[in-house]
Scaffold this active site. Sequence first.
Site, PDB file in Angstrom:
ATOM      1  N   HIS A  50      12.812  43.047   0.185  1.00 15.03           N
ATOM      2  CA  HIS A  50      14.174  43.609   0.155  1.00 15.03           C
ATOM      3  C   HIS A  50      14.266  44.689   1.227  1.00 15.03           C
ATOM      4  O   HIS A  50      13.528  45.679   1.171  1.00 15.03           O
ATOM      5  CB  HIS A  50      14.459  44.228  -1.218  1.00 15.03           C
ATOM      6  CG  HIS A  50      14.320  43.240  -2.335  1.00 15.03           C
ATOM      7  ND1 HIS A  50      15.378  42.501  -2.811  1.00 15.03           N
ATOM      8  CD2 HIS A  50      13.238  42.838  -3.037  1.00 15.03           C
ATOM      9  CE1 HIS A  50      14.960  41.704  -3.772  1.00 15.03           C
ATOM     10  NE2 HIS A  50      13.657  41.881  -3.927  1.00 15.03           N
ATOM     11  N   ASN A  74      20.065  39.986  -2.095  1.00 14.35           N
ATOM     12  CA  ASN A  74      20.779  40.688  -3.180  1.00 14.35           C
ATOM     13  C   ASN A  74      21.385  42.011  -2.693  1.00 14.35           C
ATOM     14  O   ASN A  74      21.114  43.078  -3.227  1.00 14.35           O
ATOM     15  CB  ASN A  74      19.872  40.908  -4.400  1.00 14.35           C
ATOM     16  CG  ASN A  74      18.646  41.758  -4.115  1.00 14.35           C
ATOM     17  OD1 ASN A  74      18.149  41.790  -2.990  1.00 14.35           O
ATOM     18  ND2 ASN A  74      18.157  42.460  -5.124  1.00 14.35           N
ATOM     19  N   LYS A 107      18.334  31.698  -3.220  1.00 19.37           N
ATOM     20  CA  LYS A 107      17.676  32.482  -4.263  1.00 19.37           C
ATOM     21  C   LYS A 107      18.471  32.395  -5.554  1.00 19.37           C
ATOM     22  O   LYS A 107      19.664  32.708  -5.574  1.00 19.37           O
ATOM     23  CB  LYS A 107      17.580  33.944  -3.795  1.00 19.37           C
ATOM     24  CG  LYS A 107      16.953  34.894  -4.799  1.00 19.37           C
ATOM     25  CD  LYS A 107      15.460  34.687  -4.941  1.00 19.37           C
ATOM     26  CE  LYS A 107      14.884  35.468  -6.111  1.00 19.37           C
ATOM     27  NZ  LYS A 107      14.417  36.782  -5.759  1.00 19.37           N
ATOM     28  N   HIS A 124      14.010  33.833  -9.299  1.00 20.33           N
ATOM     29  CA  HIS A 124      13.632  34.994 -10.115  1.00 20.33           C
ATOM     30  C   HIS A 124      13.495  34.444 -11.535  1.00 20.33           C
ATOM     31  O   HIS A 124      14.480  34.196 -12.212  1.00 20.33           O
ATOM     32  CB  HIS A 124      14.690  36.100 -10.046  1.00 20.33           C
ATOM     33  CG  HIS A 124      14.275  37.324 -10.821  1.00 20.33           C
ATOM     34  ND1 HIS A 124      13.930  38.509 -10.222  1.00 20.33           N
ATOM     35  CD2 HIS A 124      14.114  37.513 -12.168  1.00 20.33           C
ATOM     36  CE1 HIS A 124      13.564  39.390 -11.154  1.00 20.33           C
ATOM     37  NE2 HIS A 124      13.674  38.815 -12.343  1.00 20.33           N
ATOM     38  N   HIS A 154       7.350  36.290  -7.304  1.00 24.84           N
ATOM     39  CA  HIS A 154       6.676  37.443  -7.936  1.00 24.84           C
ATOM     40  C   HIS A 154       6.242  37.165  -9.369  1.00 24.84           C
ATOM     41  O   HIS A 154       6.708  37.800 -10.302  1.00 24.84           O
ATOM     42  CB  HIS A 154       7.539  38.712  -7.843  1.00 24.84           C
ATOM     43  CG  HIS A 154       9.003  38.558  -8.137  1.00 24.84           C
ATOM     44  ND1 HIS A 154       9.488  37.936  -9.250  1.00 24.84           N
ATOM     45  CD2 HIS A 154      10.097  38.953  -7.432  1.00 24.84           C
ATOM     46  CE1 HIS A 154      10.805  37.962  -9.230  1.00 24.84           C
ATOM     47  NE2 HIS A 154      11.195  38.560  -8.130  1.00 24.84           N
ATOM     48  N   ASP A 177       7.667  41.748  -2.517  1.00 26.88           N
ATOM     49  CA  ASP A 177       8.779  42.245  -3.333  1.00 26.88           C
ATOM     50  C   ASP A 177       8.980  43.746  -3.130  1.00 26.88           C
ATOM     51  O   ASP A 177       9.429  44.446  -4.035  1.00 26.88           O
ATOM     52  CB  ASP A 177       8.599  41.917  -4.817  1.00 26.88           C
ATOM     53  CG  ASP A 177       9.891  42.072  -5.600  1.00 26.88           C
ATOM     54  OD1 ASP A 177      10.975  42.095  -4.983  1.00 26.88           O
ATOM     55  OD2 ASP A 177       9.815  42.182  -6.838  1.00 26.88           O
TER      56      ASP A 177
HETATM   57  C1  NCD Z   1      14.326  44.088  -6.747  1.00 29.40           C
HETATM   58  C2  NCD Z   1      15.357  44.971  -6.016  1.00 29.40           C
HETATM   59  O1  NCD Z   1      15.324  46.194  -6.217  1.00 29.40           O
HETATM   60  O2  NCD Z   1      16.164  44.432  -5.260  1.00 29.40           O
HETATM   61  N1  NCD Z   1      13.742  44.846  -7.813  1.00 29.40           N
HETATM   62  C3  NCD Z   1      12.557  44.607  -8.419  1.00 29.40           C
HETATM   63  O3  NCD Z   1      12.253  45.257  -9.417  1.00 29.40           O
HETATM   64  N2  NCD Z   1      11.707  43.716  -7.967  1.00 29.40           N
HETATM   65  C4  NCD Z   1      14.955  42.829  -7.205  1.00 29.40           C
HETATM   66  C5  NCD Z   1      13.973  41.781  -7.683  1.00 29.40           C
HETATM   67  O4  NCD Z   1      13.281  41.154  -6.892  1.00 29.40           O
HETATM   68  O5  NCD Z   1      13.870  41.569  -8.910  1.00 29.40           O
HETATM   69 ZN    ZN Z   2      12.524  40.866  -5.227  1.00 29.07          ZN
END
Ligand code: NCD
Ligand code: ZN
Length: 347
Positions: free
Chosen positions: A16, A42, A99, A136, A174, A247
Site C-alpha cells: 500500500h 484501496n 483485488k 483479502h 497475506h 502488505d
Molecule cells: C491495509 C491498509 O491499511 O490498507 N491494512 C492492513 O491491516 N493490512 C489493508 C489490508 O491489506 O488489509
Molecule cells: Zn494489504
Amino acid sequence: MPQTIELIMPDDFHVHLRDGAALQFTVPDVARQFGRALIMPNLKPPVTSAALALSYAERIGAAIPPESIFTPLMTLYLTNKTSMGDVRNAFDAGIKGFKLYPAGATTNSDDGVTRLDLCDPALSMMAELGMPLLVHGEVTDAAVDIFDREAVFIQTVLIPLRARHPALKIVLEHITTKAAADYVQSAPEGIVATITAHHLLYNRSAMLVGGIRPHYYCLPILKRESHRAALLQAATSGSPRFFLGTDSAPHAQDAKEAACGCAGCYTASHALELYATAFEQAGALDKLEGFASVFGAQFYGLPLNTQKIRLVKESWQMPAELAFVGTQKLIPLNAGETIAWRFDGVI
Ligand code: NCD
Ligand code: ZN
C-alpha cells in the site's frame, strides 16, 4: 567478515503506497529494496478503472527516485459492478489483477464486494484472460470471531469460488493461518499465497502481552504461535506457491495510536531485513531467493529482475519514527529496535 547474502532483486507482490503527498515517503522506501511492487488499489475513492490506475501509476512514477529501476504493477479494486468489459480494458491496459475486498473487511474496503455472485461474469473473463484475482481472505460476518475469519473464508467463500471458476488464478493475500497454508499447498494448480514478514516473525502475543501495541495491529490479525510456525514452514519450504508480499500499509501515528486505531504495519523501510531474520530463524536462508525474487514473478508471468541486491548480517537500529505527510509521523514496525540484518543496496 560479516555474513552476506546476495539475491536476484526481489519484488513485493502486495504493498500500500497511498496517494498524494504520502507517495514522497512510501515510494522511495519500496523502490530502494524492490524491483517491482504490486500496488494495492484501496485508495479513497478506490481504483476501479484502468484509467484511474494509469493516472495513479503516473503519480507513483513521479515519486520514484531518479536512479531507481523500480516499476509499479497496478491492480484494480473489484466491486459488485465490475463488468466483463472493465476486465478486458484492464487487461489491455496492462493491469496485473483485480483485488477482492469483502466489504468492510479492512482499511478502505467500504466499496468492496457485498455479493460475489454478481462478479461471476467479470471472474469468468479474468479466468479466460489468465488475469489473477487477489483475495483479502476474511469473512466479515459479525458472528464470526476475528481470529477465525480467514479459515471460515476458505471454507465458505474460496472453495465454492474455485468450484465455480476452476481456471481462475487466485492469490490468497497475506495468509495468517495454518488452514490457509495447508489449503494453498494442497489445492489444485492456480492458487498461490503471499506472506508478510510480520506474520512470519510475530504471533498475537507480540501485539497484546505487556500492553497493547498498536503498531503490530494489522488485518488479517496476528494469530497464535502454531499458525506463525506453519507460515514459516510454508514460506521456507521451497514451494513456488508461497511468495513475498509485505502488505506494508502506512497510517499516520495518530491514526494508529488511538482509541480505535487503524489496521496496517509499515515495513517498506526494512522489509528484506525482516524476511532475512525470519528465514535465518528457520535455518533456510537458501530458500529466501525463490520466495522473494522468483516465485512471484513466475506466477505473474514476469521476467526475473536482472539486478542483484546484498544483505549483510550487521545490526542497526530502526529509527523511533519516520517523517510522513506534513507534520505527521509514521511509526514503522520495530521502531527503535535492533535489526539483525542490513540491506546493503543494489549491486
Ligand atoms: C491495509 C491498509 O491499511 O490498507 N491494512 C492492513 O491491516 N493490512 C489493508 C489490508 O491489506 O488489509
Ligand atoms: Zn494489504
